[in-house]
Enzyme design. Structure first.
Site, mmCIF file in Angstrom:
data_model
loop_
_atom_site.group_PDB
_atom_site.id
_atom_site.type_symbol
_atom_site.label_atom_id
_atom_site.label_comp_id
_atom_site.label_asym_id
_atom_site.label_seq_id
_atom_site.Cartn_x
_atom_site.Cartn_y
_atom_site.Cartn_z
ATOM 1 N N LYS A 22 103.345 193.341 87.887
ATOM 2 C CA LYS A 22 102.974 192.947 86.472
ATOM 3 C C LYS A 22 102.261 191.633 86.506
ATOM 4 O O LYS A 22 101.215 191.437 86.037
ATOM 5 C CB LYS A 22 103.978 193.257 85.606
ATOM 6 C CG LYS A 22 103.603 192.551 83.939
ATOM 7 C CD LYS A 22 104.778 192.786 83.290
ATOM 8 C CE LYS A 22 105.623 191.632 83.561
ATOM 9 N NZ LYS A 22 105.606 190.543 82.476
ATOM 10 N N ASN A 23 103.174 190.751 86.879
ATOM 11 C CA ASN A 23 102.609 189.343 86.518
ATOM 12 C C ASN A 23 101.757 188.752 87.532
ATOM 13 O O ASN A 23 101.120 187.541 87.471
ATOM 14 C CB ASN A 23 103.968 188.392 87.094
ATOM 15 C CG ASN A 23 104.824 188.452 85.695
ATOM 16 O OD1 ASN A 23 104.527 189.069 84.682
ATOM 17 N ND2 ASN A 23 106.130 188.228 85.764
ATOM 18 N N ARG A 48 103.137 187.046 75.471
ATOM 19 C CA ARG A 48 102.778 185.546 75.794
ATOM 20 C C ARG A 48 101.790 185.218 76.960
ATOM 21 O O ARG A 48 101.096 184.376 76.731
ATOM 22 C CB ARG A 48 104.044 184.682 75.922
ATOM 23 C CG ARG A 48 105.182 184.923 74.945
ATOM 24 C CD ARG A 48 106.417 184.196 75.647
ATOM 25 N NE ARG A 48 106.212 182.778 75.520
ATOM 26 C CZ ARG A 48 106.329 182.065 74.515
ATOM 27 N NH1 ARG A 48 106.696 182.925 73.170
ATOM 28 N NH2 ARG A 48 105.923 180.713 74.487
ATOM 29 N N CYS A 77 110.408 182.874 71.386
ATOM 30 C CA CYS A 77 110.652 184.008 72.398
ATOM 31 C C CYS A 77 112.277 184.249 72.758
ATOM 32 O O CYS A 77 112.855 183.386 72.693
ATOM 33 C CB CYS A 77 109.855 183.587 73.583
ATOM 34 S SG CYS A 77 110.101 184.542 75.039
ATOM 35 N N ARG A 128 109.533 178.349 75.446
ATOM 36 C CA ARG A 128 108.161 178.694 76.186
ATOM 37 C C ARG A 128 107.107 178.062 75.448
ATOM 38 O O ARG A 128 105.953 178.754 75.193
ATOM 39 C CB ARG A 128 108.135 180.067 76.252
ATOM 40 C CG ARG A 128 109.453 180.742 76.980
ATOM 41 C CD ARG A 128 109.199 182.104 77.278
ATOM 42 N NE ARG A 128 108.284 182.374 78.324
ATOM 43 C CZ ARG A 128 108.115 183.502 78.706
ATOM 44 N NH1 ARG A 128 108.389 184.678 78.224
ATOM 45 N NH2 ARG A 128 107.086 183.664 79.711
ATOM 46 N N ASP A 132 113.637 185.776 86.959
ATOM 47 C CA ASP A 132 113.451 187.373 86.532
ATOM 48 C C ASP A 132 114.538 188.246 87.032
ATOM 49 O O ASP A 132 114.314 189.516 86.894
ATOM 50 C CB ASP A 132 112.004 187.664 86.732
ATOM 51 C CG ASP A 132 111.261 187.175 85.963
ATOM 52 O OD1 ASP A 132 111.452 186.386 84.735
ATOM 53 O OD2 ASP A 132 109.785 186.817 86.221
ATOM 54 N N ILE A 183 115.777 177.636 84.582
ATOM 55 C CA ILE A 183 114.382 177.897 84.177
ATOM 56 C C ILE A 183 114.157 177.967 82.675
ATOM 57 O O ILE A 183 113.317 177.376 81.993
ATOM 58 C CB ILE A 183 113.446 179.130 84.809
ATOM 59 C CG1 ILE A 183 113.831 178.924 86.387
ATOM 60 C CG2 ILE A 183 111.994 179.247 84.613
ATOM 61 C CD1 ILE A 183 113.047 177.711 87.078
ATOM 62 N N ARG A 212 107.376 197.209 78.821
ATOM 63 C CA ARG A 212 106.304 195.903 79.189
ATOM 64 C C ARG A 212 106.125 196.082 80.235
ATOM 65 O O ARG A 212 105.014 195.404 80.872
ATOM 66 C CB ARG A 212 106.867 194.876 78.111
ATOM 67 C CG ARG A 212 107.065 194.999 76.798
ATOM 68 C CD ARG A 212 107.381 193.781 76.032
ATOM 69 N NE ARG A 212 106.507 192.520 77.083
ATOM 70 C CZ ARG A 212 106.886 191.358 77.238
ATOM 71 N NH1 ARG A 212 108.088 191.073 76.561
ATOM 72 N NH2 ARG A 212 106.393 190.567 77.858
#
Ligand code: EPZ
Length: 420
Positions: free
Chosen positions: A22-23, A92, A116, A121, A306, A328, A398
């Protein structure tokens, strides 16, 4: 709102296939705005964020078609340079269109993302970078307005902190700036490297992607290209944890083992048996007790933020106390409270969580608060006694392609209950 019903206590066994990342797909889709020629992308995961990005490209005037994992975007005539609030608030990563739109059209109007679930962020580093390239930035009525009527000029940009989408945004903008741009303290994530590979096929001149210094020689025009998205390393990691937490035997196929080395090292330390199965496979066979192993999240190649939530679910089943430090994002422990409702022993102090295990988890009604938190609740539910009801699974939609179908095929008892 859809929910998942999960009956825990089943060992996962069999083979499970990873989807495209996805990213990686999101910046690749944004990059399609840089050229008037069609771009073909393969292995694009069918997840909600990708659909949102496709919607955004269509609103800008691009023509978009999708067949399975193959997406074609033709942005010959752009009719709008705006990313409106109704799209940005749901994703985002919409801010990824900022760089390409300014580079191609000389202007962009992108809604500020707002707060968020996992932290503040901000996108200040994207904006500071664009200013270094000569864009004029204004903030008005919740929108960022960026203008560079005479084009962008290459510059040296030093990121104050490492930002993944910030690096990607600037990489795309710099590809069409005049002269040389140097990105210092750039993100080294595989998704950045994948974007650079696509840009290279489009005619961009990028060197050093995947290291912390990236050099880009701007070109005046980019062309169409075809590209296949890399495997999703976070989905890969989620499946590895699924195997380990259920004491299962799972072959995770079509992944890139090199992209999950930090997690594999921790799983091995914890006593899960992980081995390579060919160039693009990983097998987890876990027998016996897991022991706790501390983790600190870091930028790539460190342990991915993640995967922190999924790893926390695993540590509830490991002997001893695992310290999990999140560096992070400042607020990425929402899943811990839900895991505690299922019987986990987790204490949070600032950015550190102490997870004491093993604890017998019991099914409960829980709420998914963000994408990866949802994944951790599914993992915990797989080992919990009885039934777990996970609410708000739209978060998981998502970013995970058909996760319940994939897990069901390897034995999990998970089903979706559609909202009435
Ligand atoms: C990307 O988000 C990923 N999203 C995130 O994945 C991932 O968690 C994150 O990188 C870290 O790996 C996509 O790739 C679409 P950052 P991004 O900019 O780029 C601060 C998921 O679950 N920062 O690298 O938005 C920021 O607040 C998602 O798939 C600034 O201060 O993250 C954070 O603390 C969630 N100013 C840190 O830097 C800025 O301008 C790293 O954020 C930008 C970032």
């Amino acid at each position: 709102m859809d929910r998942y019903l999960v009956q825990g206590g089943v060992r996962l066994e069999g083979e499970i296939e990873v989807s495209g990342a996805k990213n990686s797909a999101l910046p690749a889709l944004a990059a399609c705005l840089l050229t008037a020629e069609p771009v073909l992308l393969n292995r694009v995961p069918r997840v909600r964020d990708v659909q949102t990005m496709l919607g955004l490209l269509a609103r800008c005037g691009a023509s978009v078609s999708q067949e399975g994992g193959c997406v074609r975007v033709a942005a010959s005539d752009l009719t709008s340079t705006e990313a409106p609030y109704d799209l940005v608030k749901t994703m985002r990563a919409s801010s990824l269109v900022l760089g390409p739109l300014v580079a191609r059209c000389g202007r962009a109007r992108v809604s500020l993302p707002g707060g968020c679930a996992i932290g503040a962020r901000p996108i200040n580093l994207h904006l500071a970078g664009l200013e270094r390239l000569g864009a004029r930035i204004r903030q008005e009525h919740g929108y960022i307005e960026a203008e560079a009527p005479n084009g962008l000029q290459g510059a040296t940009i030093h990121f104050d902190r490492i930002t993944v989408t910030g690096t990607e945004d600037l990489l795309m903008a710099a590809s069409m700036a005049s002269g040389e741009t140097v990105l210092e303290n750039a993100a080294r994530e595989p998704e950045v490297t994948d974007l650079a590979a696509l840009l290279g096929k489009m005619g961009a001149r990028v060197e050093g992607a995947g290291t912390s210094t990236v050099r880009i020689q701007g070109v005046s025009r980019l062309r169409g290209a075809e590209h296949t998205i890399i495997p999703d390393r976070i989905e890969t990691g989620t499946f590895l944890v699924a195997a380990a937490i259920t004491g299962g035997d799972l072959l995770v196929k079509r992944c890139d083992p090199g992209h999950v080395s930090a997690l594999v090292a921790k799983l091995t330390q914890a006593g899960a048996g992980v081995s390579e199965a060919g160039p693009d496979g990983l097998r987890v066979r876990t027998a016996g007790r897991l022991s706790s192993a501390d983790v600190t999240t870091e930028e790539y190649p460190g342990f991915a933020t993640d995967l922190q939530a999924q790893y926390m679910a695993l540590m509830t089943q490991a002997e001893g106390v695992a310290l999990i430090t999140e560096t992070i994002f400042e607020n990425r422990f929402m899943h811990a409270l839900e895991l505690v409702r299922m019987g986990a022993d987790i204490r949070i102090e600032g950015r550190r969580a102490a997870v004491a295990g093993p604890r017998k988890l019991g099914g409960a009604a829980v709420i998914a608060s963000d994408l990866r938190a949802s994944a951790s609740l599914v993992l915990a539910a797989l080992v919990a006694g009885g039934e777990t009801v996970i609410d708000r699974v739209y978060h998981i939609d998502r970013g995970y392609e058909e996760i319940e179908k994939k897990l069901r095929a390897v034995g999990a008892k998970i089903r979706r209950v559609k909202a009435a």
